[in-house]
Design a protein around this motif. Structure first.
Motif, PDB file in Angstrom:
ATOM      1  N   ARG A  44     -22.400 -10.429  22.196  1.00 59.59           N
ATOM      2  CA  ARG A  44     -21.213 -11.191  21.792  1.00 59.59           C
ATOM      3  C   ARG A  44     -19.915 -10.515  22.223  1.00 59.59           C
ATOM      4  O   ARG A  44     -18.826 -11.103  22.101  1.00 59.59           O
ATOM      5  CB  ARG A  44     -21.219 -11.389  20.268  1.00 59.59           C
ATOM      6  CG  ARG A  44     -22.359 -12.280  19.775  1.00 59.59           C
ATOM      7  CD  ARG A  44     -22.518 -12.222  18.271  1.00 59.59           C
ATOM      8  NE  ARG A  44     -22.969 -10.901  17.842  1.00 59.59           N
ATOM      9  CZ  ARG A  44     -23.272 -10.586  16.578  1.00 59.59           C
ATOM     10  NH1 ARG A  44     -23.147 -11.499  15.631  1.00 59.59           N
ATOM     11  NH2 ARG A  44     -23.675  -9.369  16.281  1.00 59.59           N
ATOM     12  N   ASP A  45     -20.018  -9.282  22.728  1.00 59.45           N
ATOM     13  CA  ASP A  45     -18.855  -8.532  23.188  1.00 59.45           C
ATOM     14  C   ASP A  45     -19.053  -8.199  24.673  1.00 59.45           C
ATOM     15  O   ASP A  45     -19.585  -7.142  25.008  1.00 59.45           O
ATOM     16  CB  ASP A  45     -18.683  -7.243  22.376  1.00 59.45           C
ATOM     17  CG  ASP A  45     -18.506  -7.526  20.897  1.00 59.45           C
ATOM     18  OD1 ASP A  45     -17.671  -8.383  20.565  1.00 59.45           O
ATOM     19  OD2 ASP A  45     -19.196  -6.889  20.077  1.00 59.45           O
ATOM     20  N   LEU A  84     -18.465  -6.599  27.367  1.00 55.26           N
ATOM     21  CA  LEU A  84     -17.746  -5.453  27.934  1.00 55.26           C
ATOM     22  C   LEU A  84     -17.897  -5.386  29.442  1.00 55.26           C
ATOM     23  O   LEU A  84     -16.909  -5.223  30.170  1.00 55.26           O
ATOM     24  CB  LEU A  84     -18.256  -4.165  27.286  1.00 55.26           C
ATOM     25  CG  LEU A  84     -17.800  -2.846  27.932  1.00 55.26           C
ATOM     26  CD1 LEU A  84     -16.292  -2.704  27.861  1.00 55.26           C
ATOM     27  CD2 LEU A  84     -18.497  -1.661  27.262  1.00 55.26           C
ATOM     28  N   PHE A  88     -12.928  -0.327  24.620  1.00 53.16           N
ATOM     29  CA  PHE A  88     -13.871  -1.223  23.949  1.00 53.16           C
ATOM     30  C   PHE A  88     -13.755  -1.052  22.442  1.00 53.16           C
ATOM     31  O   PHE A  88     -13.812   0.068  21.917  1.00 53.16           O
ATOM     32  CB  PHE A  88     -15.293  -0.903  24.411  1.00 53.16           C
ATOM     33  CG  PHE A  88     -16.347  -1.798  23.823  1.00 53.16           C
ATOM     34  CD1 PHE A  88     -16.336  -3.165  24.058  1.00 53.16           C
ATOM     35  CD2 PHE A  88     -17.360  -1.274  23.035  1.00 53.16           C
ATOM     36  CE1 PHE A  88     -17.313  -3.988  23.525  1.00 53.16           C
ATOM     37  CE2 PHE A  88     -18.347  -2.090  22.506  1.00 53.16           C
ATOM     38  CZ  PHE A  88     -18.319  -3.446  22.749  1.00 53.16           C
ATOM     39  N   GLY A 135     -15.600  -3.366  20.402  1.00 52.39           N
ATOM     40  CA  GLY A 135     -16.644  -4.249  19.905  1.00 52.39           C
ATOM     41  C   GLY A 135     -17.810  -3.507  19.283  1.00 52.39           C
ATOM     42  O   GLY A 135     -17.696  -2.348  18.870  1.00 52.39           O
ATOM     43  N   ARG A 136     -18.954  -4.183  19.277  1.00 52.68           N
ATOM     44  CA  ARG A 136     -20.155  -3.671  18.624  1.00 52.68           C
ATOM     45  C   ARG A 136     -21.023  -2.911  19.622  1.00 52.68           C
ATOM     46  O   ARG A 136     -21.457  -3.463  20.629  1.00 52.68           O
ATOM     47  CB  ARG A 136     -20.939  -4.837  18.010  1.00 52.68           C
ATOM     48  CG  ARG A 136     -20.271  -5.412  16.778  1.00 52.68           C
ATOM     49  CD  ARG A 136     -20.641  -6.864  16.542  1.00 52.68           C
ATOM     50  NE  ARG A 136     -19.944  -7.749  17.484  1.00 52.68           N
ATOM     51  CZ  ARG A 136     -19.730  -9.040  17.274  1.00 52.68           C
ATOM     52  NH1 ARG A 136     -20.153  -9.602  16.159  1.00 52.68           N
ATOM     53  NH2 ARG A 136     -19.108  -9.773  18.169  1.00 52.68           N
TER      54      ARG A 136
END
Length: 303
Positions: A142-143, A145, A257, A259-260
């Protein structure tokens, strides 16, 4: 004006490490094949590359890494058995890994570091920019990168490194970047790099995580790079040369970054990654979260 640079199509995944932190589990099983819920960690990495449009994947392997090749190959006996049982769901899961990408393999004969592993990819990559994905870092799909890094490389040329801000006391575990801000909030210009610095000597709190988009000039530098920290050829040392001399290979940028990210290179973080991903699964999450709440509550009462 936006410049035009060659489209990236190839991904390199170094997977020749011995996995000593996970012994004895990795005595006969590659660490990349350890399951994260019900898929080996390496499959998440290949899926990430494919999602970013890179379906030509070169894996750098070593001795005792044959299971990696087997996993991404067809298993006709198993497929036939599942087909006879009418188990279409499991058959699709088995075939998924062999249909993901065009896979290539080359062995790193001696464990001489990440820089040497990347250098092993030179004959396959040629004179094109390419991505490097380390298997210890899983990035949540969902991230995106890697897609963002490719966009930055296509805009600016040169190389792009993934960065994440970490606590000062943790910076000695990572490569660290000295940076300058740019007009894009998530993009920085990298002016220097140092591998695993002491916190007092770190130029910033920006740590390098396991995603790179590299200019092919990196190969020329790696061929001349002497062993550094740990007696290994460090990719960070070669990137330091690119960052300080833009005439060779263009600039070096970083994508910050937020995100997860799931770290499977450490035993504790590996377990936490499994719990997080299991909790988010539609088929496992509801029951697993209920059990986890109950377990944590019981443990708190007993402590």
């Amino acid at each position: 004006m936006t410049q035009s640079h060659p489209r990236i199509s190839k991904a390199v995944i170094p997977a020749a490490g011995l996995g000593t932190r996970f012994l004895p589990a990795t005595k006969a099983t590659p660490k990349e094949m350890l399951p994260v819920v019900d898929k080996p960690a390496i499959q998440y990495v290949v899926e990430e590359a494919v999602s970013a449009g890179l379906d030509d994947v070169l894996m750098i392997t070593g001795r005792n890494k044959r299971p990696l090749e087997d996993h991404f190959d067809r298993n006709y006996e198993l497929e036939s058995a599942l087909e006879k049982k009418g188990d279409a769901e499991r058959l699709a899961k088995v075939q998924e890994s062999s249909d993901l990408a065009t896979m290539h393999y080359v062995r790193q004969g001696d464990p001489r570091g990440l820089g040497h592993a990347v250098l092993c990819a030179a004959p396959h990559v040629g004179h094109e920019p390419f991505a490097v994905l380390l298997g210890d870092d899983l990035i949540d799909p969902r991230d995106p990168l890697l897609q963002r890094m490719i966009e930055v490389q296509e805009q600016h040329g040169g190389s792009v490194i993934a960065l994440m801000e970490v606590a000062p006391e943790q910076i000695h575990l990572y490569g660290c970047a000295a940076v300058e801000s740019t007009a894009d909030g998530d993009v920085v210009r990298i002016t220097g790099l140092v591998e695993k610095p002491d916190p007092a000597d770190a130029p910033s709190s920006y740590a390098i995580i396991g995603r790179y988009v590299l200019d092919p000039h990196i190969f020329d530098i790696l061929r001349k790079t002497e062993p550094g920290r740990g007696g290994e050829i460090q990719l960070t040392d070669a990137l330091q040369q690119l960052a300080t001399d833009e005439k060779v290979g263009g600039p070096v940028h970083g994508v910050v970054f937020k995100g997860r990210r799931y770290d499977t290179g450490d035993r504790g973080d590996y377990l936490r990654a499994i719990v997080r991903l299991a909790c988010e699964r539609e088929d496992l999450g509801p029951d697993f979260r209920t059990w986890l709440r109950s377990y944590v509550a019981e443990e708190m009462q007993q402590s």
